[in-house]
Design a protein around this motif. Structure first.
Motif, PDB file in Angstrom:
ATOM      1  N   GLY A  74       0.768  -1.238   0.000  1.00 52.18           N
ATOM      2  CA  GLY A  74       0.000   0.000   0.000  1.00 52.18           C
ATOM      3  C   GLY A  74       0.798   1.287   0.000  1.00 52.18           C
ATOM      4  O   GLY A  74       0.475   2.209   0.746  1.00 52.18           O
ATOM      5  N   ARG A 125       1.807   4.586  -1.961  1.00 51.26           N
ATOM      6  CA  ARG A 125       1.530   5.485  -3.078  1.00 51.26           C
ATOM      7  C   ARG A 125       2.818   5.942  -3.755  1.00 51.26           C
ATOM      8  O   ARG A 125       3.833   6.193  -3.083  1.00 51.26           O
ATOM      9  CB  ARG A 125       0.766   6.721  -2.592  1.00 51.26           C
ATOM     10  CG  ARG A 125      -0.703   6.495  -2.398  1.00 51.26           C
ATOM     11  CD  ARG A 125      -1.380   7.677  -1.766  1.00 51.26           C
ATOM     12  NE  ARG A 125      -1.180   8.956  -2.469  1.00 51.26           N
ATOM     13  CZ  ARG A 125      -2.162   9.827  -2.718  1.00 51.26           C
ATOM     14  NH1 ARG A 125      -3.412   9.544  -2.350  1.00 51.26           N
ATOM     15  NH2 ARG A 125      -1.909  10.970  -3.321  1.00 51.26           N
ATOM     16  N   SER A 180      -8.527  -2.776  -6.596  1.00 49.81           N
ATOM     17  CA  SER A 180      -7.143  -2.478  -6.174  1.00 49.81           C
ATOM     18  C   SER A 180      -6.957  -2.969  -4.744  1.00 49.81           C
ATOM     19  O   SER A 180      -6.878  -2.193  -3.796  1.00 49.81           O
ATOM     20  CB  SER A 180      -6.859  -0.977  -6.286  1.00 49.81           C
ATOM     21  OG  SER A 180      -7.864  -0.225  -5.621  1.00 49.81           O
ATOM     22  N   HIS A 193      -0.581  -1.757  -4.435  1.00 47.66           N
ATOM     23  CA  HIS A 193      -1.583  -0.745  -4.774  1.00 47.66           C
ATOM     24  C   HIS A 193      -1.239   0.536  -4.031  1.00 47.66           C
ATOM     25  O   HIS A 193      -0.328   0.554  -3.201  1.00 47.66           O
ATOM     26  CB  HIS A 193      -2.998  -1.211  -4.381  1.00 47.66           C
ATOM     27  CG  HIS A 193      -3.117  -1.602  -2.931  1.00 47.66           C
ATOM     28  ND1 HIS A 193      -3.079  -0.682  -1.904  1.00 47.66           N
ATOM     29  CD2 HIS A 193      -3.230  -2.811  -2.326  1.00 47.66           C
ATOM     30  CE1 HIS A 193      -3.191  -1.301  -0.744  1.00 47.66           C
ATOM     31  NE2 HIS A 193      -3.264  -2.603  -0.967  1.00 47.66           N
ATOM     32  N   HIS A 239      -3.242   4.326  -2.292  1.00 48.97           N
ATOM     33  CA  HIS A 239      -4.314   4.694  -1.369  1.00 48.97           C
ATOM     34  C   HIS A 239      -5.012   5.952  -1.871  1.00 48.97           C
ATOM     35  O   HIS A 239      -4.394   6.799  -2.529  1.00 48.97           O
ATOM     36  CB  HIS A 239      -3.779   4.950   0.048  1.00 48.97           C
ATOM     37  CG  HIS A 239      -3.692   3.729   0.894  1.00 48.97           C
ATOM     38  ND1 HIS A 239      -4.735   3.264   1.657  1.00 48.97           N
ATOM     39  CD2 HIS A 239      -2.675   2.849   1.084  1.00 48.97           C
ATOM     40  CE1 HIS A 239      -4.373   2.167   2.296  1.00 48.97           C
ATOM     41  NE2 HIS A 239      -3.103   1.893   1.961  1.00 48.97           N
ATOM     42  N   ARG A 240      -6.286   6.064  -1.521  1.00 50.66           N
ATOM     43  CA  ARG A 240      -7.006   7.306  -1.807  1.00 50.66           C
ATOM     44  C   ARG A 240      -6.452   8.430  -0.948  1.00 50.66           C
ATOM     45  O   ARG A 240      -5.785   8.198   0.066  1.00 50.66           O
ATOM     46  CB  ARG A 240      -8.501   7.129  -1.499  1.00 50.66           C
ATOM     47  CG  ARG A 240      -9.218   6.151  -2.408  1.00 50.66           C
ATOM     48  CD  ARG A 240     -10.712   6.171  -2.127  1.00 50.66           C
ATOM     49  NE  ARG A 240     -11.033   5.597  -0.833  1.00 50.66           N
ATOM     50  CZ  ARG A 240     -11.276   4.300  -0.623  1.00 50.66           C
ATOM     51  NH1 ARG A 240     -11.217   3.441  -1.641  1.00 50.66           N
ATOM     52  NH2 ARG A 240     -11.580   3.859   0.581  1.00 50.66           N
ATOM     53  N   HIS A 249      -8.410   1.891  -0.084  1.00 47.68           N
ATOM     54  CA  HIS A 249      -8.208   1.550  -1.497  1.00 47.68           C
ATOM     55  C   HIS A 249      -9.265   0.525  -1.899  1.00 47.68           C
ATOM     56  O   HIS A 249     -10.114   0.143  -1.105  1.00 47.68           O
ATOM     57  CB  HIS A 249      -6.800   0.994  -1.724  1.00 47.68           C
ATOM     58  CG  HIS A 249      -6.474  -0.190  -0.847  1.00 47.68           C
ATOM     59  ND1 HIS A 249      -6.754  -1.486  -1.211  1.00 47.68           N
ATOM     60  CD2 HIS A 249      -5.917  -0.268   0.394  1.00 47.68           C
ATOM     61  CE1 HIS A 249      -6.368  -2.310  -0.246  1.00 47.68           C
ATOM     62  NE2 HIS A 249      -5.852  -1.590   0.748  1.00 47.68           N
ATOM     63  N   GLU A 306      -5.004   4.907  -6.356  1.00 49.09           N
ATOM     64  CA  GLU A 306      -5.164   3.517  -5.908  1.00 49.09           C
ATOM     65  C   GLU A 306      -4.608   2.521  -6.917  1.00 49.09           C
ATOM     66  O   GLU A 306      -4.074   1.477  -6.540  1.00 49.09           O
ATOM     67  CB  GLU A 306      -6.649   3.215  -5.687  1.00 49.09           C
ATOM     68  CG  GLU A 306      -7.291   4.017  -4.571  1.00 49.09           C
ATOM     69  CD  GLU A 306      -8.812   3.953  -4.644  1.00 49.09           C
ATOM     70  OE1 GLU A 306      -9.383   3.022  -4.060  1.00 49.09           O
ATOM     71  OE2 GLU A 306      -9.415   4.826  -5.307  1.00 49.09           O
TER      72      GLU A 306
END
Length: 274
Positions: A13, A15, A47, A207, A209-210, A215, A222
């Motif tokens: 996770g 970004r 995702s 993936h 993250h928002r 996500h 994402e």
């Protein structure tokens, strides 16, 4: 097998924009010796960690391995083994190691993604304690030279991403994870035999993250993952069509294993000519 060794490290996770802002000297060193590039998470599934880590491990897309969500319902992982299992079967005497903090990666229920078993960190103590244990155990296991191929998974960044979203704590978690990578590399590189070995290092995420954390959706934040890689056969410029499934294919190529047609792999080694 000979001199070849491979270490794949998964940071859950992370970004892309946060990684670029963070201080990550160990990932930077790997990238500088090879390449660093973003990749898109497959749109055949949300995702989510289950789908992406299964794609990375098996070298096929979710439509084949069947892992769509983290519940692993109706998966087909036995039909599409992870790259460690493939290599153990194809290369006599090859030894593998898996150290993770997320149970589905090695537990029979609901996975496992890695079918040969592995070491599960003492989960339940929180992301920091679990990842610390993974790093310490891995540094010890990889320090004696008996392991040829390994996969490590660190979960702290995803924990913070869910709880707080991108921000100072999330960036700090990325930097802490890079420090753990350094501890593992130090253990490997301190071995007397290290100079005689040809190491391939790959670091990746599953993936992003928002902005608000979490996500599973289709936003660029994402759906954007990334790969850093170095070693013999790794180009200094990433392939134009780089995908998560390529990690499995490249791992096979490091040990001279040509995939059989009935394996139905969807990826190609990093060094191919696009």
């Amino acid at each position: 097998m000979g001199r070849n060794r491979l270490l794949l490290i998964g940071l859950d996770g992370v970004r892309l924009d946060t990684l670029r802002e963070a201080r990550t000297p160990n990932i930077d060193t790997i990238s500088a010796a090879g390449f660093f590039a973003p990749v898109e998470v497959s749109r055949q599934a949300p995702s989510a960690s289950g789908a992406s880590w299964s794609t990375i491990a098996t070298g096929v897309w979710p439509a084949k391995h069947g892992v769509i969500e983290n519940d692993f319902v109706d998966h087909r992982l036995a039909d599409f083994p992870d790259f460690l299992s493939r290599l153990r079967h194809e290369v006599p005497g090859l030894k593998t190691y898996v150290g993770v903090a997320w149970p589905p990666l090695v537990d029979d229920v609901p996975g496992p993604v890695y079918q040969g078993g592995g070491v599960l960190a003492d989960t339940g103590n929180g992301g920091v304690a679990d990842d610390d244990r993974t790093a310490v155990s891995a540094a010890k296991a990889l320090s004696d030279g008996s392991v040829h191929v390994s996969f490590l998974h660190f979960d702290l960044c995803d924990h913070i991403g869910h709880e707080q979203g991108p921000g100072p704590a999330y960036t700090a978690a990325v930097e802490d994870s890079d420090h753990r990578i350094g501890l593992v590399l130090k253990g490997i590189q301190a071995r007397p035999s290290y100079a005689e070995e040809d190491w391939t290092y790959v670091v990746t995420t599953d993936h992003g993250h928002r902005d608000g954390g979490g996500h599973g959706g289709d936003s660029d934040a994402e759906r954007t993952a990334w790969i850093a890689a170095s070693g013999p056969g790794v180009p200094s410029t990433p392939p134009r069509s780089l995908e998560q499934v390529d990690i499995h294919a490249h791992a096979l190529s490091v040990f001279g294993v040509d995939p059989a047609p009935d394996w139905q792999l969807d990826g190609r080694p990093f060094g191919r000519d696009d």
